[in-house]
Design a protein around this motif. Structure first.
Motif, PDB file in Angstrom:
ATOM      1  N   LYS A 108       0.809  -1.226   0.000  1.00  0.00           N
ATOM      2  CA  LYS A 108       0.000   0.000   0.000  1.00  0.00           C
ATOM      3  C   LYS A 108       0.844   1.278   0.000  1.00  0.00           C
ATOM      4  O   LYS A 108       0.596   2.191  -0.778  1.00  0.00           O
ATOM      5  N   ILE A 109       1.870   1.320   0.866  1.00  0.00           N
ATOM      6  CA  ILE A 109       2.621   2.571   1.005  1.00  0.00           C
ATOM      7  C   ILE A 109       3.380   2.878  -0.291  1.00  0.00           C
ATOM      8  O   ILE A 109       3.261   3.957  -0.864  1.00  0.00           O
ATOM      9  N   LEU A 110       4.131   1.875  -0.787  1.00  0.00           N
ATOM     10  CA  LEU A 110       4.911   2.085  -2.005  1.00  0.00           C
ATOM     11  C   LEU A 110       3.995   2.383  -3.179  1.00  0.00           C
ATOM     12  O   LEU A 110       4.297   3.209  -4.037  1.00  0.00           O
ATOM     13  N   TYR A 111       2.844   1.700  -3.178  1.00  0.00           N
ATOM     14  CA  TYR A 111       1.892   1.864  -4.277  1.00  0.00           C
ATOM     15  C   TYR A 111       1.410   3.312  -4.353  1.00  0.00           C
ATOM     16  O   TYR A 111       1.213   3.854  -5.434  1.00  0.00           O
ATOM     17  N   ASN A 112       1.239   3.942  -3.170  1.00  0.00           N
ATOM     18  CA  ASN A 112       0.777   5.324  -3.151  1.00  0.00           C
ATOM     19  C   ASN A 112       1.899   6.328  -3.373  1.00  0.00           C
ATOM     20  O   ASN A 112       1.668   7.400  -3.913  1.00  0.00           O
ATOM     21  N   VAL A 113       3.116   5.951  -2.961  1.00  0.00           N
ATOM     22  CA  VAL A 113       4.232   6.896  -3.073  1.00  0.00           C
ATOM     23  C   VAL A 113       4.770   6.955  -4.512  1.00  0.00           C
ATOM     24  O   VAL A 113       5.215   8.010  -4.970  1.00  0.00           O
ATOM     25  N   ALA A 114       4.687   5.832  -5.235  1.00  0.00           N
ATOM     26  CA  ALA A 114       5.309   5.733  -6.559  1.00  0.00           C
ATOM     27  C   ALA A 114       4.911   6.859  -7.525  1.00  0.00           C
ATOM     28  O   ALA A 114       5.799   7.471  -8.128  1.00  0.00           O
ATOM     29  N   PRO A 115       3.605   7.179  -7.683  1.00  0.00           N
ATOM     30  CA  PRO A 115       3.257   8.261  -8.622  1.00  0.00           C
ATOM     31  C   PRO A 115       3.865   9.600  -8.228  1.00  0.00           C
ATOM     32  O   PRO A 115       4.279  10.372  -9.095  1.00  0.00           O
ATOM     33  N   ILE A 116       3.972   9.836  -6.916  1.00  0.00           N
ATOM     34  CA  ILE A 116       4.559  11.102  -6.459  1.00  0.00           C
ATOM     35  C   ILE A 116       6.045  11.138  -6.808  1.00  0.00           C
ATOM     36  O   ILE A 116       6.568  12.140  -7.273  1.00  0.00           O
ATOM     37  N   LEU A 117       6.716   9.978  -6.619  1.00  0.00           N
ATOM     38  CA  LEU A 117       8.145   9.904  -6.939  1.00  0.00           C
ATOM     39  C   LEU A 117       8.395  10.103  -8.428  1.00  0.00           C
ATOM     40  O   LEU A 117       9.480  10.501  -8.833  1.00  0.00           O
ATOM     41  N   VAL A 118       7.399   9.781  -9.252  1.00  0.00           N
ATOM     42  CA  VAL A 118       7.578  10.005 -10.687  1.00  0.00           C
ATOM     43  C   VAL A 118       7.319  11.469 -11.022  1.00  0.00           C
ATOM     44  O   VAL A 118       7.989  12.045 -11.876  1.00  0.00           O
ATOM     45  N   PHE A 119       6.380  12.063 -10.323  1.00  0.00           N
ATOM     46  CA  PHE A 119       5.963  13.411 -10.714  1.00  0.00           C
ATOM     47  C   PHE A 119       6.899  14.500 -10.193  1.00  0.00           C
ATOM     48  O   PHE A 119       7.155  15.475 -10.898  1.00  0.00           O
ATOM     49  N   VAL A 120       7.403  14.325  -8.960  1.00  0.00           N
ATOM     50  CA  VAL A 120       8.203  15.396  -8.341  1.00  0.00           C
ATOM     51  C   VAL A 120       9.465  15.731  -9.152  1.00  0.00           C
ATOM     52  O   VAL A 120       9.742  16.908  -9.393  1.00  0.00           O
TER      53      VAL A 120
ATOM     54  N   GLY B 130      10.615   5.645  -9.177  1.00  0.00           N
ATOM     55  CA  GLY B 130       9.159   5.603  -8.993  1.00  0.00           C
ATOM     56  C   GLY B 130       8.516   4.540  -9.858  1.00  0.00           C
ATOM     57  O   GLY B 130       7.617   3.820  -9.422  1.00  0.00           O
ATOM     58  N   ILE B 131       9.029   4.419 -11.088  1.00  0.00           N
ATOM     59  CA  ILE B 131       8.441   3.443 -12.015  1.00  0.00           C
ATOM     60  C   ILE B 131       8.678   2.022 -11.510  1.00  0.00           C
ATOM     61  O   ILE B 131       7.778   1.182 -11.506  1.00  0.00           O
ATOM     62  N   ILE B 132       9.912   1.764 -11.033  1.00  0.00           N
ATOM     63  CA  ILE B 132      10.226   0.421 -10.528  1.00  0.00           C
ATOM     64  C   ILE B 132       9.383   0.117  -9.291  1.00  0.00           C
ATOM     65  O   ILE B 132       8.828  -0.986  -9.149  1.00  0.00           O
ATOM     66  N   LEU B 133       9.242   1.104  -8.410  1.00  0.00           N
ATOM     67  CA  LEU B 133       8.400   0.908  -7.222  1.00  0.00           C
ATOM     68  C   LEU B 133       6.961   0.627  -7.623  1.00  0.00           C
ATOM     69  O   LEU B 133       6.298  -0.254  -7.058  1.00  0.00           O
ATOM     70  N   ALA B 134       6.471   1.380  -8.622  1.00  0.00           N
ATOM     71  CA  ALA B 134       5.091   1.185  -9.069  1.00  0.00           C
ATOM     72  C   ALA B 134       4.898  -0.225  -9.590  1.00  0.00           C
ATOM     73  O   ALA B 134       3.897  -0.887  -9.288  1.00  0.00           O
ATOM     74  N   GLY B 135       5.887  -0.708 -10.371  1.00  0.00           N
ATOM     75  CA  GLY B 135       5.781  -2.050 -10.916  1.00  0.00           C
ATOM     76  C   GLY B 135       5.851  -3.112  -9.834  1.00  0.00           C
ATOM     77  O   GLY B 135       5.086  -4.070  -9.833  1.00  0.00           O
ATOM     78  N   TYR B 136       6.762  -2.884  -8.875  1.00  0.00           N
ATOM     79  CA  TYR B 136       6.968  -3.877  -7.823  1.00  0.00           C
ATOM     80  C   TYR B 136       5.760  -3.958  -6.893  1.00  0.00           C
ATOM     81  O   TYR B 136       5.322  -5.042  -6.509  1.00  0.00           O
ATOM     82  N   SER B 137       5.188  -2.781  -6.548  1.00  0.00           N
ATOM     83  CA  SER B 137       4.154  -2.767  -5.518  1.00  0.00           C
ATOM     84  C   SER B 137       2.771  -3.106  -6.050  1.00  0.00           C
ATOM     85  O   SER B 137       1.852  -3.328  -5.262  1.00  0.00           O
ATOM     86  N   SER B 138       2.610  -3.184  -7.384  1.00  0.00           N
ATOM     87  CA  SER B 138       1.255  -3.414  -7.926  1.00  0.00           C
ATOM     88  C   SER B 138       0.782  -4.850  -7.785  1.00  0.00           C
ATOM     89  O   SER B 138      -0.390  -5.131  -7.988  1.00  0.00           O
ATOM     90  N   ASN B 139       1.691  -5.776  -7.507  1.00  0.00           N
ATOM     91  CA  ASN B 139       1.340  -7.193  -7.432  1.00  0.00           C
ATOM     92  C   ASN B 139       0.740  -7.681  -8.744  1.00  0.00           C
ATOM     93  O   ASN B 139      -0.349  -8.230  -8.793  1.00  0.00           O
ATOM     94  N   ASN B 140       1.455  -7.395  -9.833  1.00  0.00           N
ATOM     95  CA  ASN B 140       0.961  -7.743 -11.166  1.00  0.00           C
ATOM     96  C   ASN B 140       2.156  -8.071 -12.049  1.00  0.00           C
ATOM     97  O   ASN B 140       3.165  -7.379 -12.019  1.00  0.00           O
ATOM     98  N   LYS B 141       2.025  -9.172 -12.804  1.00  0.00           N
ATOM     99  CA  LYS B 141       3.148  -9.618 -13.647  1.00  0.00           C
ATOM    100  C   LYS B 141       3.555  -8.555 -14.646  1.00  0.00           C
ATOM    101  O   LYS B 141       4.717  -8.223 -14.804  1.00  0.00           O
ATOM    102  N   PHE B 142       2.547  -8.018 -15.329  1.00  0.00           N
ATOM    103  CA  PHE B 142       2.840  -7.065 -16.408  1.00  0.00           C
ATOM    104  C   PHE B 142       3.545  -5.831 -15.869  1.00  0.00           C
ATOM    105  O   PHE B 142       4.468  -5.301 -16.483  1.00  0.00           O
ATOM    106  N   SER B 143       3.097  -5.399 -14.672  1.00  0.00           N
ATOM    107  CA  SER B 143       3.712  -4.212 -14.073  1.00  0.00           C
ATOM    108  C   SER B 143       5.179  -4.455 -13.782  1.00  0.00           C
ATOM    109  O   SER B 143       6.034  -3.603 -14.061  1.00  0.00           O
TER     110      SER B 143
END
Lengths: 366, 126
Positions: free
Chosen positions: A93-105, A142-155
């Motif tokens: 949950k935490i990484l999943y929410n932080v990832a978009p911010i890490l990409v945008f900042v 941020g992108i790697i965190l988003a992929g890792y935290s989504s719990n999805n193969k494609f991500s």
């Protein structure tokens, strides 16, 4: 920023507002300007991309919302804002929410480093070029965190591809930047622009000694932006949407915003390094010819500089979109091969060539 | 040499794509502008009750079983289900009296399924 600062204080004192208020609010202003500029630029870019892709494929693009569809992106943005934010089951949950911010900042910081005119630089460091390149590589975390935290193969696959891609293409980019720094003997972006000022106007631009470097840099930037033909991390036909498969609503909008904001600012960076940034194409400022002996002449020149930079940037953005309309996606292996076997040696060769040219032009003095 | 050929091909590709931006748009803004249909377009079937002899060939050749013909002496009842019809045109080609024709009407979307059932009676008409 001195000129603008005094101008701002003067305006405040006209309305009997104390100077301390101006001192406090002045550093906040750039942030507000950048935030507003990013949103306007992204709305413009998304529409422009859809319209231009339509142009190249003989379609019309969006044409229903507003006149010629100009309100289409606004409607899309409202839709994304109103959408539900879904957390996938098993997600971190935490990484999943932080990832978009890490990409945008980082995208937002990049907008602050760019010198828009000779006075209008929000963050003016002596090594701003180096800082720019290093911050431009940050969104991949941020992108790697988003992929890792989504719990999805494609991500995960998309995120890994993005990481591999950025390692490949950062190195040639650095070598090209190094050759530019060598020509202009400065790491400050403003000084790099002023080093392109000379008696030959356009011919003084760095693109002429460093054309090979421009091509390498352009390709590397395409790879860094995850755009066609290097859009492997979000390859729609293979990976659904790559690292942002699971994202919806405002979080997805942040990814989207960051992508286009970075695209614009990267093109501005290219324009600064190779096309003289805010220097006029005409050799002399147009406002200097029109408003001679005007007390606001200096201000007009600053505004004109911003317009020149924007024109160059938009032309580069157009070329980026043309590339997207033309080329198919590369394979993952081809991409790595192209970078390590072709781009890296070429960029080193370019660096050596530039060094030799510099040595000869400077008359052998080091 | 191969590399130069590849680069040349790349440049030509970009120029070709760029040239497309000066060509005429192919998009039609649908409700205002409509496509020009070919003469042989197969749209909604239209019955000509006067010509129908009730032979039932259309019922037999219909692959989707959308047509049903009832013949009682001189009275011919035919039922047609547009929701099953696949617009193949078999009924039109096989009809010995050319009583069925596929018109060019293609805007058949409806929110009432009963609109899709059509009932013909030779003596009463549609």
């Amino acid at each position: 920023m001195n000129y603008l600062y005094f101008w701002y204080i003067q305006i405040l004192s006209k309305y009997n507002i104390p100077k301390i208020f101006g001192d406090i609010t002045f550093p906040i202003l750039p942030f507000c300007i950048v935030a507003a500029a990013i949103i306007v630029a992204v709305l413009f870019l998304v529409l422009a991309e859809r319209k231009i892709l339509g142009l190249f494929t003989q379609r019309k693009g969006p044409n229903r919302v507003g006149i010629w569809g100009i309100m289409q992106t606004v409607a899309d943005a409202i839709k994304l804002l109103c959408k539900q934010n879904v957390d996938p089951r098993g997600a971190d949950k935490i990484l999943y929410n932080v990832a978009p911010i890490l990409v945008f900042v980082p995208a937002m910081i990049l907008w602050g480093i760019i010198p828009y005119s000779s006075e209008f630089v929000f963050m003016n460091f002596s090594v701003s070029a180096l800082l720019y390149i290093s911050i431009a590589a940050l969104p991949v975390i941020g992108i790697i965190l988003a992929g890792y935290s989504s719990n999805n193969k494609f991500s995960v696959i998309g995120a890994i591809r993005s990481g591999a891609q950025i390692i490949c293409y950062e190195l040639p980019m650095m070598f090209v930047l190094l050759s530019i720094v060598l020509i202009s003997s400065s790491m400050n972006l403003k000084d790099i622009i002023f080093s392109q000022l000379g008696s030959f106007s356009i011919l003084n631009w760095h693109i002429f000694p460093c054309f090979l470097g421009f091509i390498i840099m352009f390709i590397s930037i395409l790879a860094e932006l995850n755009r066609c033909p290097f859009d492997l991390p979000e390859a729609e036909s293979e990976l659904v949407a790559g690292y942002n498969t699971e994202y919806s609503g405002m979080r997805f909008a942040l990814f989207f915003l960051a992508e286009y904001a970075t695209m614009f600012v990267m093109c501005a960076f290219l324009a600064i390094l190779f096309f003289g940034g805010f220097l006029p194409v005409t050799g002399k400022y147009i406002s200097e010819m029109i408003f001679s002996d005007n007390q606001f002449l200096q201000l007009f020149i600053y505004i004109e500089q911003v317009i020149w930079l924007m024109i160059k940037t938009i032309l580069l953005v157009f070329i980026v979109m043309l590339v997207r309309a033309t080329l198919p996606r590369l394979g993952s292996k081809e991409l790595m091969k192209f970078s390590w076997y072709v781009l890296l040696p070429l960029s080193m060769l370019n660096f050596i060539l530039i060094a030799i040219i510099k040595f000869i032009v400077d008359g052998g003095a080091i | 040499m191969i590399i130069f050929n590849k680069i040349w091909a790349l440049i030509i590709g970009h120029i070709t794509v760029f040239k497309h931006s000066f060509k005429k748009r192919v998009t039609l803004e649908y409700p205002e502008q409509k496509q020009v249909l070919p003469e042989t377009f197969r749209g909604k079937p239209v019955w000509n009750c006067e010509k129908c002899i009730g032979c039932g060939i259309c019922e037999r050749v219909c692959p989707a079983a959308a047509v049903k013909v009832d013949k009682n002496n001189d009275n011919i009842n035919s039922y047609f289900d547009l929701s099953r019809c696949i617009m193949c045109g078999n009924c039109m080609y096989y009809c010995p009296k050319h009583a069925i024709r596929l018109s060019s009407e293609y805007e058949l979307a409806t929110d009432n399924k009963n609109d899709l059932y059509i009932y013909f009676n030779k003596s009463e008409g549609v």
